[in-house]
Design a protein around this motif. Structure first.
Motif, PDB file in Angstrom:
ATOM      1  N   PHE A 152     -15.459  19.777  26.323  1.00 16.46           N
ATOM      2  CA  PHE A 152     -16.025  18.986  25.227  1.00 16.46           C
ATOM      3  C   PHE A 152     -17.373  18.367  25.587  1.00 16.46           C
ATOM      4  CE2 PHE A 152     -11.790  19.581  23.598  1.00 16.46           C
ATOM      5  CZ  PHE A 152     -12.054  19.824  22.257  1.00 16.46           C
ATOM      6  N   THR A 153     -17.670  18.254  26.882  1.00 19.36           N
ATOM      7  CA  THR A 153     -19.034  17.888  27.255  1.00 19.36           C
ATOM      8  C   THR A 153     -19.973  19.029  26.906  1.00 19.36           C
ATOM      9  OG1 THR A 153     -18.218  16.487  29.054  1.00 19.36           O
ATOM     10  CG2 THR A 153     -20.527  17.106  29.134  1.00 19.36           C
ATOM     11  N   ALA A 154     -19.517  20.269  27.085  1.00 22.11           N
ATOM     12  CA  ALA A 154     -20.331  21.428  26.708  1.00 22.11           C
ATOM     13  C   ALA A 154     -20.532  21.501  25.199  1.00 22.11           C
ATOM     14  CB  ALA A 154     -19.673  22.713  27.207  1.00 22.11           C
ATOM     15  N   VAL A 155     -19.498  21.155  24.438  1.00 27.11           N
ATOM     16  CA  VAL A 155     -19.639  21.123  22.976  1.00 27.11           C
ATOM     17  C   VAL A 155     -20.705  20.103  22.582  1.00 27.11           C
ATOM     18  CG1 VAL A 155     -18.482  20.614  20.790  1.00 27.11           C
ATOM     19  CG2 VAL A 155     -17.283  21.914  22.549  1.00 27.11           C
ATOM     20  N   MET A 156     -20.678  18.948  23.230  1.00 21.41           N
ATOM     21  CA  MET A 156     -21.682  17.920  22.941  1.00 21.41           C
ATOM     22  C   MET A 156     -23.079  18.379  23.331  1.00 21.41           C
ATOM     23  SD  MET A 156     -21.627  13.892  23.969  1.00 21.41           S
ATOM     24  CE  MET A 156     -22.850  12.763  23.274  1.00 21.41           C
ATOM     25  N   ALA A 157     -23.190  19.047  24.481  1.00 18.95           N
ATOM     26  CA  ALA A 157     -24.494  19.553  24.923  1.00 18.95           C
ATOM     27  C   ALA A 157     -25.065  20.526  23.908  1.00 18.95           C
ATOM     28  CB  ALA A 157     -24.366  20.222  26.288  1.00 18.95           C
ATOM     29  N   GLN A 158     -24.204  21.356  23.336  1.00 17.97           N
ATOM     30  CA  GLN A 158     -24.666  22.302  22.326  1.00 17.97           C
ATOM     31  C   GLN A 158     -25.167  21.573  21.079  1.00 17.97           C
ATOM     32  OE1 GLN A 158     -21.796  24.770  20.079  1.00 17.97           O
ATOM     33  NE2 GLN A 158     -22.957  26.533  20.831  1.00 17.97           N
ATOM     34  N   GLN A 159     -24.467  20.529  20.669  1.00 23.01           N
ATOM     35  CA  GLN A 159     -24.881  19.798  19.477  1.00 23.01           C
ATOM     36  C   GLN A 159     -26.191  19.053  19.712  1.00 23.01           C
ATOM     37  OE1 GLN A 159     -22.159  17.861  16.986  1.00 23.01           O
ATOM     38  NE2 GLN A 159     -20.628  19.459  17.146  1.00 23.01           N
ATOM     39  N   VAL A 160     -26.375  18.506  20.915  1.00 20.43           N
ATOM     40  CA  VAL A 160     -27.635  17.845  21.234  1.00 20.43           C
ATOM     41  C   VAL A 160     -28.772  18.865  21.235  1.00 20.43           C
ATOM     42  CG1 VAL A 160     -28.928  16.637  23.045  1.00 20.43           C
ATOM     43  CG2 VAL A 160     -26.590  15.953  22.511  1.00 20.43           C
ATOM     44  N   ALA A 161     -28.498  20.060  21.745  1.00 20.49           N
ATOM     45  CA  ALA A 161     -29.517  21.113  21.752  1.00 20.49           C
ATOM     46  C   ALA A 161     -29.935  21.478  20.336  1.00 20.49           C
ATOM     47  CB  ALA A 161     -28.996  22.348  22.487  1.00 20.49           C
ATOM     48  N   GLN A 162     -28.982  21.463  19.406  1.00 19.20           N
ATOM     49  CA  GLN A 162     -29.303  21.773  18.018  1.00 19.20           C
ATOM     50  C   GLN A 162     -30.221  20.721  17.393  1.00 19.20           C
ATOM     51  OE1 GLN A 162     -25.400  22.203  16.304  1.00 19.20           O
ATOM     52  NE2 GLN A 162     -25.118  24.270  17.111  1.00 19.20           N
ATOM     53  N   LEU A 163     -30.122  19.480  17.883  1.00 25.95           N
ATOM     54  CA  LEU A 163     -31.009  18.425  17.388  1.00 25.95           C
ATOM     55  C   LEU A 163     -32.464  18.708  17.738  1.00 25.95           C
ATOM     56  CD1 LEU A 163     -29.080  15.125  18.236  1.00 25.95           C
ATOM     57  CD2 LEU A 163     -29.513  16.074  15.967  1.00 25.95           C
ATOM     58  N   GLU A 164     -32.669  19.491  18.804  1.00 24.26           N
ATOM     59  CA  GLU A 164     -34.033  19.773  19.257  1.00 24.26           C
ATOM     60  C   GLU A 164     -34.821  20.580  18.234  1.00 24.26           C
ATOM     61  OE1 GLU A 164     -34.429  19.911  23.858  1.00 24.26           O
ATOM     62  OE2 GLU A 164     -32.735  21.191  23.324  1.00 24.26           O
ATOM     63  N   GLU A 165     -34.131  21.128  17.241  1.00 24.05           N
ATOM     64  CA  GLU A 165     -34.814  21.859  16.180  1.00 24.05           C
ATOM     65  C   GLU A 165     -35.353  20.919  15.115  1.00 24.05           C
ATOM     66  OE1 GLU A 165     -32.001  24.664  14.732  1.00 24.05           O
ATOM     67  OE2 GLU A 165     -31.752  25.672  16.657  1.00 24.05           O
ATOM     68  N   ALA A 166     -35.082  19.607  15.242  1.00 28.44           N
ATOM     69  CA  ALA A 166     -35.552  18.634  14.264  1.00 28.44           C
ATOM     70  C   ALA A 166     -37.077  18.593  14.244  1.00 28.44           C
ATOM     71  CB  ALA A 166     -34.994  17.258  14.583  1.00 28.44           C
ATOM     72  N   THR A 167     -37.622  18.275  13.101  1.00 28.50           N
ATOM     73  CA  THR A 167     -39.072  18.196  12.958  1.00 28.50           C
ATOM     74  C   THR A 167     -39.600  16.974  13.683  1.00 28.50           C
ATOM     75  OG1 THR A 167     -38.834  19.175  10.776  1.00 28.50           O
ATOM     76  CG2 THR A 167     -40.941  18.138  11.268  1.00 28.50           C
ATOM     77  N   THR A 168     -40.695  17.127  14.415  1.00 27.77           N
ATOM     78  CA  THR A 168     -41.270  16.025  15.163  1.00 27.77           C
ATOM     79  C   THR A 168     -42.183  15.177  14.281  1.00 27.77           C
ATOM     80  OG1 THR A 168     -43.203  17.287  15.831  1.00 27.77           O
ATOM     81  CG2 THR A 168     -41.268  17.419  17.262  1.00 27.77           C
ATOM     82  N   ALA A 169     -42.523  14.016  14.769  1.00 28.86           N
ATOM     83  CA  ALA A 169     -43.411  13.119  14.036  1.00 28.86           C
ATOM     84  C   ALA A 169     -44.755  13.789  13.766  1.00 28.86           C
ATOM     85  CB  ALA A 169     -43.621  11.835  14.835  1.00 28.86           C
ATOM     86  N   ALA A 170     -45.235  14.568  14.749  1.00 29.63           N
ATOM     87  CA  ALA A 170     -46.529  15.225  14.583  1.00 29.63           C
ATOM     88  C   ALA A 170     -46.478  16.222  13.437  1.00 29.63           C
ATOM     89  CB  ALA A 170     -46.921  15.922  15.882  1.00 29.63           C
ATOM     90  N   ASP A 171     -45.340  16.914  13.279  1.00 24.63           N
ATOM     91  CA  ASP A 171     -45.219  17.896  12.203  1.00 24.63           C
ATOM     92  C   ASP A 171     -45.215  17.220  10.838  1.00 24.63           C
ATOM     93  OD1 ASP A 171     -45.023  20.039  13.970  1.00 24.63           O
ATOM     94  OD2 ASP A 171     -42.868  19.778  14.192  1.00 24.63           O
ATOM     95  N   LEU A 172     -44.612  16.044  10.753  1.00 25.63           N
ATOM     96  CA  LEU A 172     -44.477  15.371   9.478  1.00 25.63           C
ATOM     97  C   LEU A 172     -45.668  14.477   9.148  1.00 25.63           C
ATOM     98  CD1 LEU A 172     -40.741  14.232   9.701  1.00 25.63           C
ATOM     99  CD2 LEU A 172     -41.676  15.938   8.156  1.00 25.63           C
ATOM    100  N   GLY A 173     -46.509  14.189  10.129  1.00 28.15           N
ATOM    101  CA  GLY A 173     -47.543  13.204   9.927  1.00 28.15           C
ATOM    102  C   GLY A 173     -46.916  11.835   9.727  1.00 28.15           C
ATOM    103  N   GLN A 174     -45.761  11.630  10.320  1.00 31.69           N
ATOM    104  CA  GLN A 174     -44.962  10.430  10.126  1.00 31.69           C
ATOM    105  C   GLN A 174     -45.156   9.487  11.313  1.00 31.69           C
ATOM    106  OE1 GLN A 174     -40.811  11.345  10.020  1.00 31.69           O
ATOM    107  NE2 GLN A 174     -40.198   9.395   9.106  1.00 31.69           N
TER     108      GLN A 174
END
Length: 204
Positions: free
Chosen positions: A68-90
C-alpha cells in the motif's frame, strides 16, 4: 496498524511482462483497499484478482506495508501530471493550494484506501520500503515545481517539508472524522498562505 515491513528488499519489475503484472497488482490492491480497508485485505485475494501467483506478489511486495506504500507512490506520481503555476499564469501559492485541495478530495473519495495508504506509509521504514522515499521526494518536487522554483534554497525545502506535514495531519484528521471537509480545506488554504507567503506573486 499494518504489520511492520519485512527487512528485505522488494524486487523491481524490469521486463514489459513484469511491469504489467506489477501494475495489475497495484490496481487489485487499490480495489481491495477501497472496499475493505487495510486490516481486512488478504494478500491471496489481491494475487488472485491480479492474476498472479502469491509468490510473485510477495516477491514485489513482502508485506501489506510495501504494497500500500507502493499504491500511494503511484497516486503521488499521478499528481505530477497536474498543471504548474507557470502553465496557468497563476499565483504559485494559489496553484499549490489548489493542487493540495484537489489531491485531498481525490483521496477522501475512497477513505478506506486513503487510510490504508497513509497507515502503510507511516509504518514504512526507508531502509526496506523504497517507495516511502519516492513518495517524499516526488511530493516535495511537485510542490517546488508548482511554486516554479528552479533553484530552491534550504529554507524553501524546510517550508515545503512543514507544508507536507501540515497537509498530512489535516488529511488524517479528516479521515478520522475529526474535522469536516470544508474545515479541512480551509486549514489547507491557511497553511499554504502562512508557510508560502513569501513565494506569492502578491507579495510587495
Amino acid at each position: 496498524m499494518p504489520r511492520i515491513a519485512e527487512a528485505r528488499p522488494s524486487a523491481e519489475p524490469s521486463s514489459a511482462g513484469q511491469k504489467a503484472r506489477y501494475q495489475r497488482i497495484l490496481r487489485a490492491a487499490a480495489k481491495h483497499g477501497a472496499a475493505n480497508g487495510l486490516e481486512r485485505v488478504q494478500m491471496h485475494d489481491v494475487a488472485k484478482d491480479a492474476g498472479v501467483a502469491i509468490a510473485t506478489l510477495y516477491r514485489y511486495f513482502p508485506s501489506k506495508t510495501h504494497l500500500f506504500t507502493a499504491v500511494m507512490a503511484q497516486q503521488v506520481a499521478q499528481l505530477e501530471e497536474a498543471t504548474t503555476a507557470a502553465d496557468l499564469g497563476q499565483d504559485p501559492v494559489a496553484a499549490v493550494t489548489e493542487m493540495l485541495i484537489q489531491a485531498s478530495r481525490q483521496l477522501l473519495r475512497r477513505p478506506l484506501l486513503a487510510n490504508a495508504m497513509m497507515q502503510s506509509n507511516n509504518a514504512a521504514h526507508a531502509s526496506t520500503v523504497s517507495d516511502a522515499i519516492r513518495i517524499d521526494s516526488a511530493f516535495r518536487d511537485l510542490i517546488l515545481r508548482t511554486l516554479d522554483l528552479d533553484e530552491p534554497t534550504e529554507h524553501d525545502y524546510r517550508l515545503v517539508r512543514l507544508l507536507e506535514q501540515a497537509w498530512y495531519g489535516v488529511l488524517t484528521q479528516s479521515l478520522n472524522m475529526r474535522v469536516e471537509l470544508a474545515d479541512a480545506e480551509a486549514d489547507i488554504r491557511l497553511a499554504c498562505t502562512l508557510l508560502l507567503a513569501e513565494r506569492s506573486n502578491a507579495v510587495t
